[in-house]
Each structure stands twice: as structure tokens, then as C-alpha cells.
Motif scaffolding. Structure first.
Motif, PDB file in Angstrom:
ATOM      1  N   VAL A  71       0.840  -1.264   0.058  1.00 30.80           N
ATOM      2  CA  VAL A  71       0.162  -0.071   0.222  1.00 30.80           C
ATOM      3  C   VAL A  71       0.982   1.345   0.047  1.00 30.80           C
ATOM      4  CG1 VAL A  71      -1.788   1.274   1.339  1.00 30.80           C
ATOM      5  CG2 VAL A  71      -1.869  -1.324   1.276  1.00 30.80           C
ATOM      6  N   SER A  72       0.668   2.121  -0.899  1.00 30.63           N
ATOM      7  CA  SER A  72       1.626   3.210  -1.038  1.00 30.63           C
ATOM      8  C   SER A  72       0.776   4.381  -1.808  1.00 30.63           C
ATOM      9  CB  SER A  72       2.833   2.971  -1.744  1.00 30.63           C
ATOM     10  OG  SER A  72       3.507   4.269  -1.981  1.00 30.63           O
ATOM     11  N   ASP A  73       0.844   5.360  -1.418  1.00 31.12           N
ATOM     12  CA  ASP A  73       0.357   6.647  -2.030  1.00 31.12           C
ATOM     13  C   ASP A  73       1.156   7.417  -3.128  1.00 31.12           C
ATOM     14  OD1 ASP A  73       1.742   7.855  -0.259  1.00 31.12           O
ATOM     15  OD2 ASP A  73       0.127   8.674   0.874  1.00 31.12           O
ATOM     16  N   ALA A  74       2.336   6.672  -3.425  1.00 25.15           N
ATOM     17  CA  ALA A  74       3.289   7.176  -4.392  1.00 25.15           C
ATOM     18  C   ALA A  74       2.841   6.709  -5.711  1.00 25.15           C
ATOM     19  CB  ALA A  74       4.820   6.778  -4.086  1.00 25.15           C
ATOM     20  N   THR A  75       3.465   7.508  -6.667  1.00 23.12           N
ATOM     21  CA  THR A  75       3.026   6.998  -8.094  1.00 23.12           C
ATOM     22  C   THR A  75       3.887   5.643  -8.475  1.00 23.12           C
ATOM     23  OG1 THR A  75       2.763   9.205  -8.960  1.00 23.12           O
ATOM     24  CG2 THR A  75       3.128   7.701 -10.693  1.00 23.12           C
ATOM     25  N   VAL A  76       3.033   4.946  -9.199  1.00 25.67           N
ATOM     26  CA  VAL A  76       3.595   3.543  -9.800  1.00 25.67           C
ATOM     27  C   VAL A  76       3.663   3.802 -11.254  1.00 25.67           C
ATOM     28  CG1 VAL A  76       3.628   0.970  -9.799  1.00 25.67           C
ATOM     29  CG2 VAL A  76       3.085   2.434  -7.651  1.00 25.67           C
ATOM     30  N   TRP A  77       4.506   3.456 -11.996  1.00 27.34           N
ATOM     31  CA  TRP A  77       4.550   3.197 -13.389  1.00 27.34           C
ATOM     32  C   TRP A  77       4.917   1.699 -13.999  1.00 27.34           C
ATOM     33  CZ3 TRP A  77       3.983   7.300 -16.754  1.00 27.34           C
ATOM     34  CH2 TRP A  77       3.961   8.806 -15.923  1.00 27.34           C
ATOM     35  N   LEU A  78       4.016   1.480 -14.990  1.00 30.32           N
ATOM     36  CA  LEU A  78       4.151   0.352 -15.616  1.00 30.32           C
ATOM     37  C   LEU A  78       4.614   0.397 -17.294  1.00 30.32           C
ATOM     38  CD1 LEU A  78       0.908  -1.148 -14.111  1.00 30.32           C
ATOM     39  CD2 LEU A  78       3.191  -1.508 -13.431  1.00 30.32           C
ATOM     40  N   ARG A  79       5.176  -0.370 -17.717  1.00 29.01           N
ATOM     41  CA  ARG A  79       5.395  -0.103 -19.088  1.00 29.01           C
ATOM     42  C   ARG A  79       5.182  -1.749 -19.720  1.00 29.01           C
ATOM     43  NH1 ARG A  79      11.361   0.576 -20.207  1.00 29.01           N
ATOM     44  NH2 ARG A  79      11.619  -1.664 -20.494  1.00 29.01           N
ATOM     45  N   LEU A  80       4.704  -1.452 -20.952  1.00 28.22           N
ATOM     46  CA  LEU A  80       4.220  -2.756 -21.687  1.00 28.22           C
ATOM     47  C   LEU A  80       4.582  -2.526 -23.205  1.00 28.22           C
ATOM     48  CD1 LEU A  80       2.754  -5.538 -21.990  1.00 28.22           C
ATOM     49  CD2 LEU A  80       0.697  -4.241 -22.244  1.00 28.22           C
ATOM     50  N   GLU A  81       5.258  -3.428 -23.869  1.00 28.31           N
ATOM     51  CA  GLU A  81       5.622  -3.331 -25.074  1.00 28.31           C
ATOM     52  C   GLU A  81       4.834  -4.426 -25.872  1.00 28.31           C
ATOM     53  OE1 GLU A  81       9.664  -3.493 -25.741  1.00 28.31           O
ATOM     54  OE2 GLU A  81       9.991  -1.974 -24.255  1.00 28.31           O
ATOM     55  N   LEU A  82       4.081  -4.146 -27.041  1.00 26.68           N
ATOM     56  CA  LEU A  82       3.495  -5.303 -27.638  1.00 26.68           C
ATOM     57  C   LEU A  82       3.812  -5.147 -29.020  1.00 26.68           C
ATOM     58  CD1 LEU A  82      -0.124  -4.352 -26.532  1.00 26.68           C
ATOM     59  CD2 LEU A  82       1.163  -5.965 -25.521  1.00 26.68           C
ATOM     60  N   ILE A  83       3.789  -6.383 -29.729  1.00 30.47           N
ATOM     61  CA  ILE A  83       3.832  -6.588 -31.260  1.00 30.47           C
ATOM     62  C   ILE A  83       3.105  -7.513 -31.888  1.00 30.47           C
ATOM     63  CG2 ILE A  83       5.695  -8.211 -30.877  1.00 30.47           C
ATOM     64  CD1 ILE A  83       7.258  -7.000 -33.162  1.00 30.47           C
ATOM     65  N   ASN A  84       2.684  -7.018 -33.001  1.00 31.64           N
ATOM     66  CA  ASN A  84       1.723  -8.126 -33.740  1.00 31.64           C
ATOM     67  C   ASN A  84       2.665  -8.402 -34.850  1.00 31.64           C
ATOM     68  OD1 ASN A  84      -0.216  -9.260 -35.371  1.00 31.64           O
ATOM     69  ND2 ASN A  84      -1.014  -7.273 -36.288  1.00 31.64           N
ATOM     70  N   ARG A  85       3.156  -9.851 -34.817  1.00 30.34           N
ATOM     71  CA  ARG A  85       3.888 -10.331 -35.563  1.00 30.34           C
ATOM     72  C   ARG A  85       3.115 -11.079 -36.928  1.00 30.34           C
ATOM     73  NH1 ARG A  85       8.958 -10.410 -33.509  1.00 30.34           N
ATOM     74  NH2 ARG A  85       9.013 -10.461 -31.078  1.00 30.34           N
ATOM     75  N   SER A  86       2.045 -11.117 -37.033  1.00 30.29           N
ATOM     76  CA  SER A  86       0.997 -11.417 -38.078  1.00 30.29           C
ATOM     77  C   SER A  86       1.038 -10.556 -39.221  1.00 30.29           C
ATOM     78  CB  SER A  86      -0.122 -12.030 -37.543  1.00 30.29           C
ATOM     79  OG  SER A  86      -0.904 -10.890 -37.259  1.00 30.29           O
ATOM     80  N   ASP A  87       0.328 -11.008 -40.478  1.00 36.94           N
ATOM     81  CA  ASP A  87       0.264 -10.103 -41.552  1.00 36.94           C
ATOM     82  C   ASP A  87      -1.061  -9.576 -41.606  1.00 36.94           C
ATOM     83  OD1 ASP A  87       2.874 -10.815 -42.331  1.00 36.94           O
ATOM     84  OD2 ASP A  87       2.255 -12.539 -43.139  1.00 36.94           O
ATOM     85  N   GLN A  88      -1.997  -9.808 -40.417  1.00 35.70           N
ATOM     86  CA  GLN A  88      -3.191  -9.198 -40.416  1.00 35.70           C
ATOM     87  C   GLN A  88      -3.322  -8.203 -39.217  1.00 35.70           C
ATOM     88  OE1 GLN A  88      -5.654  -9.899 -42.697  1.00 35.70           O
ATOM     89  NE2 GLN A  88      -4.114 -11.052 -43.915  1.00 35.70           N
ATOM     90  N   PRO A  89      -3.946  -7.203 -39.399  1.00 36.57           N
ATOM     91  CA  PRO A  89      -4.341  -6.350 -38.250  1.00 36.57           C
ATOM     92  C   PRO A  89      -5.272  -6.958 -37.104  1.00 36.57           C
ATOM     93  CG  PRO A  89      -5.707  -5.793 -40.102  1.00 36.57           C
ATOM     94  CD  PRO A  89      -4.938  -6.744 -40.775  1.00 36.57           C
ATOM     95  N   GLN A  90      -5.024  -6.539 -35.988  1.00 38.40           N
ATOM     96  CA  GLN A  90      -5.622  -7.036 -34.971  1.00 38.40           C
ATOM     97  C   GLN A  90      -6.240  -5.955 -33.777  1.00 38.40           C
ATOM     98  OE1 GLN A  90      -3.851 -10.787 -32.801  1.00 38.40           O
ATOM     99  NE2 GLN A  90      -2.134 -10.381 -34.246  1.00 38.40           N
TER     100      GLN A  90
END
Length: 642
Positions: A71-90
Motif C-alpha cells: 500500500v503506497s500513495d506514491a506513483t507507480v509506473w508500468l511499461r508494456l511493449e506489444l508487437i503484432n507479428r502476423s500479416d493481419q491487423p488485430q
């Protein structure tokens, strides 16, 4: 050493790799691919974090669910990297199915610049979110071979867990349907238990049921907001249960839990005085903490309170339940089982958020499942309490009935002595005659036999009188049918001298059918009749004492229905005033002033109620009337037919 370095490098490469959004998977767990940065010093600005200046401060999350649970009232940062390796949009959805977050801002970044910003925390109204849902949900659109980076800024007064997944629309709706149905079942049971016990409180006015309803109601609201976030779908409720809601409401829950334990478990009667006062001290502690958090909310103080307050109090309540169970308090057994079930539910939820248990609808909401078991267990205990109280009330009723009998035994002794005067005098005179005949030589066998027969006749009468008296004072055991007219006639015989002395005549409006049987106890109904006869005689006596010397009359009228009998019992005494009629059948209410005990008519009502009947006062132009309703007894008739 080189091997370990190689492993660390491979691990770093693994964690740095972007999450591949596989088109063949409908739901992908994001937890192991989230990078976390706890900005406890609040030094990082959003611009600096989004530019990549703080990427070295991010650490990978090796668990299925990211976050520390702290429990903390400080800021927490999250980072997420995504990649679409297929030839079709998702097209997918990024969903955080965790506890409510006060503030949550999601940035989609390209080349160090945010191209989209989403406000999805509790403080963001539903209509301003990208998808109006209780969970933080954002739409994802990945073109073929496209990669995207997301930064998330989170501030929350609650535990920091981040169970996240990427789902197709179909998978999202399927999970949502199951989750809402399960939560509906959970909260439906909780609400049903609360309403049931609240109705019990309104019926019997026992504050234990009120404390149960308040305790479970506050706990339900807390779980409704904290574990499900459902309150956000109701605007007024969302405004009332806003950010920081749990900081003070959890303390209210503990206060009500302690009050329920103090009163429901009868702690005052079963605990040493010091321990009992200490429990009230714990209540005062939580009250002070509630006031403190209303004035000065603090995450650091909250963390201390969780350890020193919540955990300690929960252990104290469980120990109290186990101790009082050992002392023989029936409700304490259910109370202990309820808290054990709730503790197991809390443990399941916490272990799930820590990644030690697989995430599912049942493990994630284990705390709500534990609350449901707690509510049911406590309701069963309170139902058992009602049964015990009912047995105690029945015992008191029997004691009152017997007490009323004992109050009338004094009168019966006088009646018995009066009825014995004449036969005793006759026996005495007959004995004297025998003695005189013997002295004068006039005693022969014939005269001796006649004198003996007269003595035996009087003795038999006296013995029958004693038997009737014994039958009346004997407690009834089993409910059985009885002859109504015969029972009334026996009571008349018991007090016939009183009728004669007061000049009172008992009259049947129509002849009473001697074959009519009523259901119940013969001698208890006899007590009802005796009480009404005595009241009628006293009312007639009071009228005569006031100067009205009209003859006293008690009129009986029997009406038959298919399954009921109605006996109208009227007298021409002084009558009953309208003010007296309001409290006529209440305990200790009397129309006789200091001479009355206030038990008579109360016991009449009580006895008839136990026999399945009732009594009511019927207004009359002269004197007073009471209508007795009894159930007919058909067992004897059914036996004859069979």
C-alpha cells in the motif's frame, strides 16, 4: 560464473522482448511482461518517463500478476511493449481485472511522444473513459508487423496488484458474463441474508440482528466497491463510494463486527471483566482510527493499520469465538466457523494476486466467497439462537402457567375445605349415632350397615373431590383431545360452593353436546375456564357491592364450525372500561387494582395460543363477554371410522 552471467543476459533479453499478440489466442496474460517502476520519491515527471529517460529504473515482474501488493500513495509506473507479428491487423482489449485504482492514466507512445492518453481510474467518470466499464479497459488496434509501447501511471490508496490480459471482444464478453453472474449470485446471497436478519430485528427487536445487518451490509458495500468495482455503474453510489472509500469504511466494518461479537456472543456474561473492557477498548481504537483517517488519510498509516489493526482484530475475533465455543456459547461455534471461512477467502484472494494461485473468477473473488460463507454461517447461528430463545420462552410460559395455577391453588384450598365441611360433619354425626346406639344396645347389623354405607358415600365424595383437585394442578404433558362440556362441568363442580355463596347461576344458551371434543390439554383448558369463572364471579360480586342486587348470571354459548369451536363466555358483572380493554391480555395488566396479579387473562391468551386457538374481548351492553376459539379434535372420530 560465466554460466550465471549468460543466464542473466538471456533473462534480460527475455524480459526486454515485446509481448507478441498471437492471433490464435483469445486471451493473453500480460502480467509477466509488465515492467514496474515505484517512484516513491515522486521525482519522475510524466514527460521524462514517456521519453524513456527512466527506462533503466523499470524492473520486470516475474509473476503471473504484476505488482507488490503493498500500500503506497506514491506513483507507480508500468511499461508494456506489444508487437503484432502476423500479416493481419488485430483489434483487442487491454483489461486490468484488479482492485480499483484511484488514478490510472494510460499513454500510448511512439518515438518518445504520447499519441493517445486514456483516463481509466476510479476518479474518471465512466462516460469519459475509452470504454465505459468498471475495470480499466482500453481498445487496442495493431496493424500488421506493428509494435506499440504503453506507459501506465497509477496512484491508489489500495493494494498495488495488476492482473492484466489482452482479450478479443468475444473472450472479454464471455468472461464478463461469467463474472457478473457469479458476482450477482455472491452479492444476492449477501443481500438476502441482510434483509432476512433486518426483518427479524424489526420483528423481535433484538439488537444482535441489527448489528448483524449493519456489519454484513457495510462489509458488502466494501466488497462491492473494492473487489468488484460494480459501484461505478451506479452514478450516485459511485460518487458516495469514491476514491479512498475503503480507508475509513473498513474500520467501520471492524467496529460493527466487534459490536456484533460483544452482544451476540454475550461476552459480558462469559468473559472476565478485564477482557470485556479490553474489547470495548479495541472498539474505541477503531473509532479513533476512523476519525483520524477521515481527517488525515495516509497510505503509510494505512499500512500500519492493516498490520496492527485489521490482522490483529481479525485474530482477536477468531480467538474470542473459539474461546466462547469452548465455554459452551452456541452462537460462538457458528461465529468461529464464519471467521475461519472469511480468513480462507481473504488468503485465497491475496495468494491469487501474489501469483501463487491461478487467476480465475473463483480465486480472484475468494474474499467475496468467504464473506458469503460467513453470512450464511452467522445466519444459521442466529436462526439457532431464535430456536434457543423460543425454547427458553416456552419454558418461561410453562412456568408462568404453573405459577398462575399456584396462585389459584390458595382459592382452591378454601373451596376444598368448604366442600369437605358437610361430608366431614355427616361422617362425624354418623359416628356419634353409632356410638350412642352401641351404648343403648340399639345397634344391629342392619343399622350398622346403613351407617357404614353413609360414611363410605361421604368418603368417596371427598376422595373424588381430592382427585379432581389433583388433576387440575397436575402439569399437562401431551396434547390430546378432550370433551369440552365435561371439562367445563368438572370446573363447575370444583367451585360450586362459590357459585352458591355469591348467588351466581351458570346458564347454557343451548344444551351443550357432550360428544364435542376439542384439541389440546384438558386440565390447561380447565384453568382457562376456572379463570374466567372466577373473574365473572368477582365482577358480579363487585356489582352487588356497588348496590345492584340483580341475580348473577354467567351465560355460555357454543358454536360449531367445520374445524373450529367458538365458546362465548358472558357475565352480567361490572364490565370492562375502554381504557382497560386496550391492555386486557397483556402481562401484569389487571382490572382489579391491587387485588389482581395481571396473570389471569394473559395466561388465558397464552394457553389458548399454545392449543392453536385464541381469545378476544366482545363488547357487550351488560357486563363483559369473551369469545374463545379452539380447534376441533377429530382423532377420536377418525379412529372410529377406521
Amino acid at each position: 560464473m560465466r554460466v550465471w552471467i549468460l543466464v542473466l543476459l538471456c533473462s534480460a533479453a527475455l524480459w526486454s522482448a515485446a509481448l507478441s499478440v498471437d492471433p490464435g489466442r483469445s486471451a493473453i496474460n500480460v502480467g509477466p511482461h509488465l515492467w514496474v517502476f515505484y517512484d516513491d520519491a515522486e521525482l519522475a515527471s510524466a514527460e521524462a518517463v514517456l521519453s524513456g529517460a527512466y527506462d533503466a529504473h523499470f524492473e520486470p515482474s516475474p509473476k503471473a500478476i504484476a505488482g507488490s501488493g503493498r500500500v503506497s500513495d506514491a506513483t507507480v509506473w508500468l511499461r508494456l511493449e506489444l508487437i503484432n507479428r502476423s500479416d493481419q491487423p488485430q483489434k483487442r482489449r487491454l483489461v486490468f481485472r484488479g482492485p480499483p485504482y484511484d488514478e490510472m492514466r494510460i499513454y500510448r507512445v511512439q518515438s518518445g511522444e504520447p499519441v493517445a492518453t486514456y483516463e481509466v481510474g476510479m476518479q474518471a467518470p465512466l462516460e469519459e473513459r475509452p470504454l465505459p466499464h468498471r475495470y480499466p479497459v482500453i481498445p487496442l488496434s495493431l496493424e500488421a508487423q506493428e509494435s506499440q509501447t504503453f506507459y501506465l501511471s497509477v496512484r491508489s490508496s489500495g493494494p498495488l496488484f495488476f492482473p492484466a490480459s489482452i482479450e478479443t471482444t468475444e473472450a472479454f464478453m464471455h468472461t464478463e458474463t461469467i463474472e457478473v453472474a457469479t458476482l450477482g449470485l455472491y452479492f444476492g446471497i449477501l443481500v438476502a441474508m441482510i434483509i432476512y436478519n433486518l426483518i427479524l430485528y424489526l420483528s423481535i427487536r433484538d439488537r444482535v440482528y441489527l448489528f448483524y445487518a449493519l456489519f454484513m451490509g457495510s462489509l458488502t458495500l466494501l466488497l462491492f466497491q473494492f473487489s468488484a468495482g460494480l459501484g461505478q455503474n451506479i452514478p450516485l453510489l459511485a460518487q458516495a463510494l469514491g476514491a479512498g472509500f475503503h480507508l475509513w469504511f473498513e474500520k467501520l466494518v471492524l467496529i460493527l463486527a466487534l459490536l456484533f461479537a460483544l452482544y451476540g456472543l454475550q461476552a459480558r456474561d462469559h468473559l472476565p471483566t478485564g477482557a470485556y473492557r479490553a474489547l470495548w477498548g479495541v472498539v474505541g481504537f477503531h473509532g479513533a482510527m476512523l476519525l483520524l483517517f477521515l481527517l488525515y488519510p495516509s497510505a503509510a498509516l494505512e499500512m500500519l493499520y492493516i498490520v496492527a489493526g485489521i490482522v490483529t482484530t481479525a485474530a482477536l475475533l477468531l480467538a474470542l469465538g473459539l474461546y466462547l465455543s469452548w465455554r459452551g456459547v452456541r452462537l460462538a461455534v457458528y461465529f468461529s466457523a464464519a471467521w475461519i471461512a472469511f480468513a480462507v477467502g481473504v488468503a485465497v484472494t491475496e495468494l491469487t494476486y501474489l501469483g501463487w494461485l491461478p487467476l480465475s473468477i473463483y480465486t480472484k473473488y475468494g474474499i467475496i466467497g468467504g464473506a458469503v460463507v460467513m453470512a450464511v454461517a452467522l445466519s444459521l447461528g442466529l436462526a439457532d439462537r431464535i430456536r434457543a430463545l423460543r425454547q427458553e420462552a416456552l419454558a418461561k410460559e410453562k412456568a408462568l402457567i404453573q405459577q398462575a395455577k399456584m396462585a389459584e391453588i390458595g382459592q382452591l384450598f378454601g373451596m376444598l375445605a368448604h366442600q369437605w365441611k358437610q361430608p366431614l360433619n355427616a361422617v362425624s354425626l354418623t359416628a356419634q349415632c353409632i356410638q350412642m346406639d352401641m351404648q343403648e344396645g340399639l345397634l344391629d347389623s342392619e343399622s350398622c350397615q346403613k351407617s357404614t354405607d353413609r360414611i363410605l358415600e361421604q368418603v368417596q365424595f371427598m376422595a373424588q373431590t381430592v382427585q379432581d383437585f389433583q388433576n387440575f394442578i397436575k402439569p399437562s404433558r401431551m396434547a390430546e383431545g378432550f370433551l369440552l362440556c365435561e371439562t367445563i362441568a368438572k370446573i363447575q363442580v370444583l367451585i360450586k360452593d362459590r357459585f352458591i355463596k355469591q348467588g351466581v347461576q351458570v346458564v347454557w344458551a343451548e344444551p351443550c353436546d357432550p360428544s364435542i371434543r376439542a384439541s389440546g390439554h384438558a386440565n390447561e383448558f380447565g384453568q382457562v375456564v376456572l379463570n374466567l369463572f372466577n373473574n365473572a364471579i368477582e365482577a358480579i360480586e363487585a356489582r352487588k357491592a356497588a348496590g345492584d342486587q340483580a341475580p348473577g348470571v354467567i351465560t355460555l354459548q357454543l358454536t360449531q364450525e367445520s374445524d373450529r369451536l367458538q365458546l362465548l363466555f358472558c357475565d352480567n358483572g361490572t364490565g370492562i372500561t375502554p381504557q382497560q380493554q386496550k391492555h386486557l391480555f397483556e402481562l401484569f395488566a389487571t382490572t382489579k387494582g391491587e387485588k389482581g396479579t395481571g396473570l389471569g387473562l394473559y395466561m388465558v391468551r397464552l394457553i389458548l395460543a399454545r392449543m392453536g386457538g385464541e381469545v378476544r374481548f366482545v363488547p357487550s351492553d351488560e357486563g363483559s363477554c369473551f369469545e374463545l376459539t379452539l380447534l376441533r379434535d377429530r382423532t377420536r372420530t377418525e379412529r372410529v371410522v377406521q
